[in-house]
Design a protein around this motif. Structure first.
Motif, PDB file in Angstrom:
ATOM      1  N   ASN A  56       0.866  -1.155  -0.181  1.00 28.07           N
ATOM      2  CA  ASN A  56       0.003  -0.018   0.108  1.00 28.07           C
ATOM      3  C   ASN A  56       0.763   1.130   0.050  1.00 28.07           C
ATOM      4  O   ASN A  56       2.178   1.272   0.451  1.00 28.07           O
ATOM      5  CB  ASN A  56      -0.882   0.140   1.193  1.00 28.07           C
ATOM      6  N   GLU A  57       0.352   2.424  -0.213  1.00 28.74           N
ATOM      7  CA  GLU A  57       0.978   3.646  -0.368  1.00 28.74           C
ATOM      8  C   GLU A  57       2.029   4.069   1.012  1.00 28.74           C
ATOM      9  O   GLU A  57       3.219   4.273   0.853  1.00 28.74           O
ATOM     10  CB  GLU A  57       0.090   4.945  -0.385  1.00 28.74           C
ATOM     11  N   GLU A  58       1.298   3.792   1.952  1.00 22.89           N
ATOM     12  CA  GLU A  58       1.779   4.086   3.347  1.00 22.89           C
ATOM     13  C   GLU A  58       3.256   2.971   3.309  1.00 22.89           C
ATOM     14  O   GLU A  58       4.327   3.739   3.805  1.00 22.89           O
ATOM     15  CB  GLU A  58       1.115   3.866   4.494  1.00 22.89           C
ATOM     16  N   TYR A  59       3.354   2.069   3.346  1.00 17.79           N
ATOM     17  CA  TYR A  59       4.174   0.975   3.352  1.00 17.79           C
ATOM     18  C   TYR A  59       5.376   1.377   2.384  1.00 17.79           C
ATOM     19  O   TYR A  59       6.377   1.512   2.372  1.00 17.79           O
ATOM     20  CB  TYR A  59       3.741  -0.351   3.215  1.00 17.79           C
ATOM     21  N   LEU A  78      10.580   3.241   0.284  1.00 20.08           N
ATOM     22  CA  LEU A  78      11.408   4.159  -0.488  1.00 20.08           C
ATOM     23  C   LEU A  78      12.366   5.512   0.214  1.00 20.08           C
ATOM     24  O   LEU A  78      13.338   5.613  -0.033  1.00 20.08           O
ATOM     25  CB  LEU A  78      10.419   5.084  -1.495  1.00 20.08           C
ATOM     26  N   GLU A  79      11.536   5.823   1.161  1.00 23.47           N
ATOM     27  CA  GLU A  79      12.412   6.846   2.217  1.00 23.47           C
ATOM     28  C   GLU A  79      13.663   6.166   2.719  1.00 23.47           C
ATOM     29  O   GLU A  79      14.541   6.913   2.817  1.00 23.47           O
ATOM     30  CB  GLU A  79      11.748   7.419   3.124  1.00 23.47           C
ATOM     31  N   GLN A  80      13.471   4.792   3.262  1.00 18.56           N
ATOM     32  CA  GLN A  80      14.408   4.136   3.856  1.00 18.56           C
ATOM     33  C   GLN A  80      15.809   3.853   2.897  1.00 18.56           C
ATOM     34  O   GLN A  80      16.824   3.936   3.136  1.00 18.56           O
ATOM     35  CB  GLN A  80      14.276   2.895   4.459  1.00 18.56           C
ATOM     36  N   ASN A  81      15.216   3.644   1.680  1.00 16.96           N
ATOM     37  CA  ASN A  81      16.310   3.440   0.535  1.00 16.96           C
ATOM     38  C   ASN A  81      16.863   4.679  -0.118  1.00 16.96           C
ATOM     39  O   ASN A  81      17.755   4.357  -1.140  1.00 16.96           O
ATOM     40  CB  ASN A  81      15.956   2.286  -0.604  1.00 16.96           C
ATOM     41  N   LEU A  82      16.288   5.800   0.109  1.00 13.48           N
ATOM     42  CA  LEU A  82      16.630   6.846  -0.546  1.00 13.48           C
ATOM     43  C   LEU A  82      18.269   7.262  -0.592  1.00 13.48           C
ATOM     44  O   LEU A  82      19.050   7.809  -1.453  1.00 13.48           O
ATOM     45  CB  LEU A  82      15.772   8.215  -0.264  1.00 13.48           C
ATOM     46  N   PRO A  83      18.645   7.237   0.723  1.00 17.14           N
ATOM     47  CA  PRO A  83      20.280   7.635   0.920  1.00 17.14           C
ATOM     48  C   PRO A  83      20.981   6.640   0.138  1.00 17.14           C
ATOM     49  O   PRO A  83      22.085   6.918  -0.314  1.00 17.14           O
ATOM     50  CB  PRO A  83      20.289   7.419   2.341  1.00 17.14           C
ATOM     51  N   LEU A  84      20.511   5.324  -0.092  1.00 19.52           N
ATOM     52  CA  LEU A  84      21.428   4.508  -0.834  1.00 19.52           C
ATOM     53  C   LEU A  84      21.381   4.424  -2.362  1.00 19.52           C
ATOM     54  O   LEU A  84      22.269   4.626  -3.242  1.00 19.52           O
ATOM     55  CB  LEU A  84      21.126   2.953  -0.503  1.00 19.52           C
ATOM     56  N   TYR A  85      20.006   4.612  -2.826  1.00 20.24           N
ATOM     57  CA  TYR A  85      19.574   4.647  -4.341  1.00 20.24           C
ATOM     58  C   TYR A  85      19.428   5.995  -4.910  1.00 20.24           C
ATOM     59  O   TYR A  85      19.668   5.961  -5.987  1.00 20.24           O
ATOM     60  CB  TYR A  85      18.507   3.858  -4.631  1.00 20.24           C
ATOM     61  N   GLY A  86      19.271   6.998  -3.937  1.00 23.37           N
ATOM     62  CA  GLY A  86      19.091   8.258  -4.737  1.00 23.37           C
ATOM     63  C   GLY A  86      17.698   8.489  -5.285  1.00 23.37           C
ATOM     64  O   GLY A  86      16.921   7.669  -5.211  1.00 23.37           O
ATOM     65  N   GLY A  87      17.568   9.709  -6.119  1.00 20.49           N
ATOM     66  CA  GLY A  87      16.232  10.133  -6.982  1.00 20.49           C
ATOM     67  C   GLY A  87      15.539  10.807  -6.125  1.00 20.49           C
ATOM     68  O   GLY A  87      15.855  11.108  -5.058  1.00 20.49           O
ATOM     69  N   ASP A  88      14.324  10.980  -6.900  1.00 14.21           N
ATOM     70  CA  ASP A  88      13.263  11.925  -6.457  1.00 14.21           C
ATOM     71  C   ASP A  88      12.299  11.055  -5.754  1.00 14.21           C
ATOM     72  O   ASP A  88      11.431  10.343  -6.380  1.00 14.21           O
ATOM     73  CB  ASP A  88      12.711  12.603  -7.468  1.00 14.21           C
ATOM     74  N   LEU A  89      11.860  11.313  -4.508  1.00 12.66           N
ATOM     75  CA  LEU A  89      10.820  10.320  -3.749  1.00 12.66           C
ATOM     76  C   LEU A  89       9.391  10.597  -4.333  1.00 12.66           C
ATOM     77  O   LEU A  89       8.785   9.583  -4.420  1.00 12.66           O
ATOM     78  CB  LEU A  89      10.955  10.926  -2.188  1.00 12.66           C
ATOM     79  N   GLY A  90       9.178  12.067  -4.889  1.00 12.61           N
ATOM     80  CA  GLY A  90       7.817  11.916  -5.499  1.00 12.61           C
ATOM     81  C   GLY A  90       7.756  11.345  -6.741  1.00 12.61           C
ATOM     82  O   GLY A  90       6.810  10.707  -7.107  1.00 12.61           O
ATOM     83  N   ALA A 112       8.514 -12.108   5.237  1.00 13.89           N
ATOM     84  CA  ALA A 112       8.174 -10.782   4.779  1.00 13.89           C
ATOM     85  C   ALA A 112       7.158 -10.092   5.821  1.00 13.89           C
ATOM     86  O   ALA A 112       7.334  -8.860   5.848  1.00 13.89           O
ATOM     87  CB  ALA A 112       7.441 -10.897   3.438  1.00 13.89           C
ATOM     88  N   PHE A 113       6.257 -10.993   6.304  1.00 15.15           N
ATOM     89  CA  PHE A 113       5.491 -10.421   7.488  1.00 15.15           C
ATOM     90  C   PHE A 113       5.913 -10.028   8.766  1.00 15.15           C
ATOM     91  O   PHE A 113       5.183  -9.222   9.580  1.00 15.15           O
ATOM     92  CB  PHE A 113       4.224 -11.449   7.389  1.00 15.15           C
ATOM     93  N   HIS A 114       7.053 -10.653   8.860  1.00 18.78           N
ATOM     94  CA  HIS A 114       7.742 -10.401  10.238  1.00 18.78           C
ATOM     95  C   HIS A 114       8.933  -9.277  10.170  1.00 18.78           C
ATOM     96  O   HIS A 114       9.383  -8.942  11.345  1.00 18.78           O
ATOM     97  CB  HIS A 114       8.228 -11.564  10.800  1.00 18.78           C
ATOM     98  N   THR A 115       9.209  -8.694   8.810  1.00 19.16           N
ATOM     99  CA  THR A 115      10.176  -7.899   8.816  1.00 19.16           C
ATOM    100  C   THR A 115       9.352  -6.425   9.028  1.00 19.16           C
ATOM    101  O   THR A 115       8.703  -6.001   8.120  1.00 19.16           O
ATOM    102  CB  THR A 115      10.724  -7.742   7.607  1.00 19.16           C
ATOM    103  N   VAL A 116       9.760  -5.909   9.941  1.00 20.88           N
ATOM    104  CA  VAL A 116       8.798  -4.643  10.448  1.00 20.88           C
ATOM    105  C   VAL A 116       9.116  -3.394   9.531  1.00 20.88           C
ATOM    106  O   VAL A 116      10.452  -2.951   9.683  1.00 20.88           O
ATOM    107  CB  VAL A 116       8.778  -4.317  11.985  1.00 20.88           C
ATOM    108  N   ILE A 117       8.496  -2.929   8.915  1.00 25.39           N
ATOM    109  CA  ILE A 117       8.380  -1.662   8.227  1.00 25.39           C
ATOM    110  C   ILE A 117       7.591  -0.703   8.951  1.00 25.39           C
ATOM    111  O   ILE A 117       6.507  -0.680   8.984  1.00 25.39           O
ATOM    112  CB  ILE A 117       8.028  -1.859   6.867  1.00 25.39           C
ATOM    113  N   GLY A 118       8.200   0.566   9.285  1.00 24.54           N
ATOM    114  CA  GLY A 118       7.401   1.463  10.092  1.00 24.54           C
ATOM    115  C   GLY A 118       7.174   1.129  11.597  1.00 24.54           C
ATOM    116  O   GLY A 118       8.245   0.998  12.238  1.00 24.54           O
TER     117      GLY A 118
END
Length: 281
Positions: free
Chosen positions: A116-119, A124-136, A165-171
């Motif tokens: 979903n959008e929230e997840y 994406l925010e967590q990976n932005l420092p590694l992969y770069g790019g525009d979040l929007g 995958a269900f036990h890896t906590v995101i957020g």
């Protein structure tokens, strides 16, 4: 003597795009602030685009092109930034998703098409420092990918996902609860088949990785295997057949559709229970 800096073709192209924006702006006699007002951006954003520090998203480039009377020059220059291996495999993957009539996926992570959008935003925010790019821009791209499964000509999407995958906590627990509830709801749609390999599946969930088999209307198929960075595609009919058979074995050994939904609900209630019923879904 320090070794010379490695040339970054993408950066040089970004600087070339920025120089063109500046040239066209000065030709109109505008300041950065005036150009910013014309496209509803701050002058600091315009400055970063002109120096190549940031690459403007495609919709912004379209606005700049129109405001500066560039007749497509800026759009064409922006497209050149995608002329690199990483961008090419992403574009190819999107084409596969949007043109396939069936997608069969093995995933050790939450499938991107069912996030979903929230997840998605948190990932994406967590990976932005590694992969770069525009979040929007990345969020827009993910939203367009998710929409593929709800279109009038939507492909049949069948995924085998490891319980890990269900036990890896995101957020936090709330984010996970909402994501897993959305996963259960998505699994009830006629063109979506979600099967889970539980922890007690003799360790086979560890073999899942991330593999997708795309079947197209003309009878051809293509395999994608995830890698770092990017991934690679396999078109050889013999190898595609092997991966399809590999998928079929996992699909047959995984829990059935209803049993998979029951396992997801069990994880929700045991690991992400609703602490405040009045605010929970």
């Amino acid at each position: 003597m320090p070794s010379p800096k490695r040339l970054d073709p993408a950066r040089s192209r970004a600087e070339r795009l920025g120089a063109l924006i500046r040239e066209l702006r000065l030709r109109k006699g505008w300041t950065q602030a005036e150009l910013g007002r014309a496209v509803a951006l701050s002058n600091s954003a315009i400055s970063k685009y002109e120096t190549g520090e940031k690459v403007p998203p495609r919709d912004v480039v379209e606005s700049l092109d129109k405001a500066l009377g560039a007749n497509g020059r800026l759009i064409e220059e922006r497209e050149q930034l995608d002329d690199n291996p990483d961008a090419k495999w992403v574009q190819k993957y999107i084409r596969c998703e949007s043109t396939a009539i069936r997608i069969r996926q093995l995933s050790g992570l939450m499938p991107a098409l069912l996030q979903n959008e929230e997840y998605t935003r948190i990932i994406l925010e967590q990976n932005l420092p590694l992969y770069g790019g525009d979040l929007g821009e990345k969020l827009d791209y993910r939203a367009r990918r998710r929409a593929i499964l709800g279109g009038t000509d939507a492909p049949h999407f069948s995924v085998v996902v490891g319980e890990a995958a269900f036990h890896t906590v995101i957020g936090d627990a709330g984010v996970m609860r909402r994501q897993l509830l959305d996963l259960v709801e998505a699994s009830t749609k006629p063109n979506i088949d979600v099967r889970v390999v539980p922890f007690n599946g003799a360790g086979r969930a560890n073999e899942l990785g991330n593999t997708a088999v795309f079947d197209f209307r003309d009878g051809s198929s293509l395999v994608y295997r995830a890698g770092i960075p990017g991934g690679f595609f396999i078109a050889s009919p013999g190898h595609v057949k092997q991966y399809a058979e590999f998928y079929d074995r996992f699909h047959a050994d995984a829990l059935g559709e209803e049993a998979s939904r029951m396992l997801v609900r069990k994880v929700i209630e045991e690991k992400y229970p609703c602490r405040q019923p009045s605010t929970c879904l």
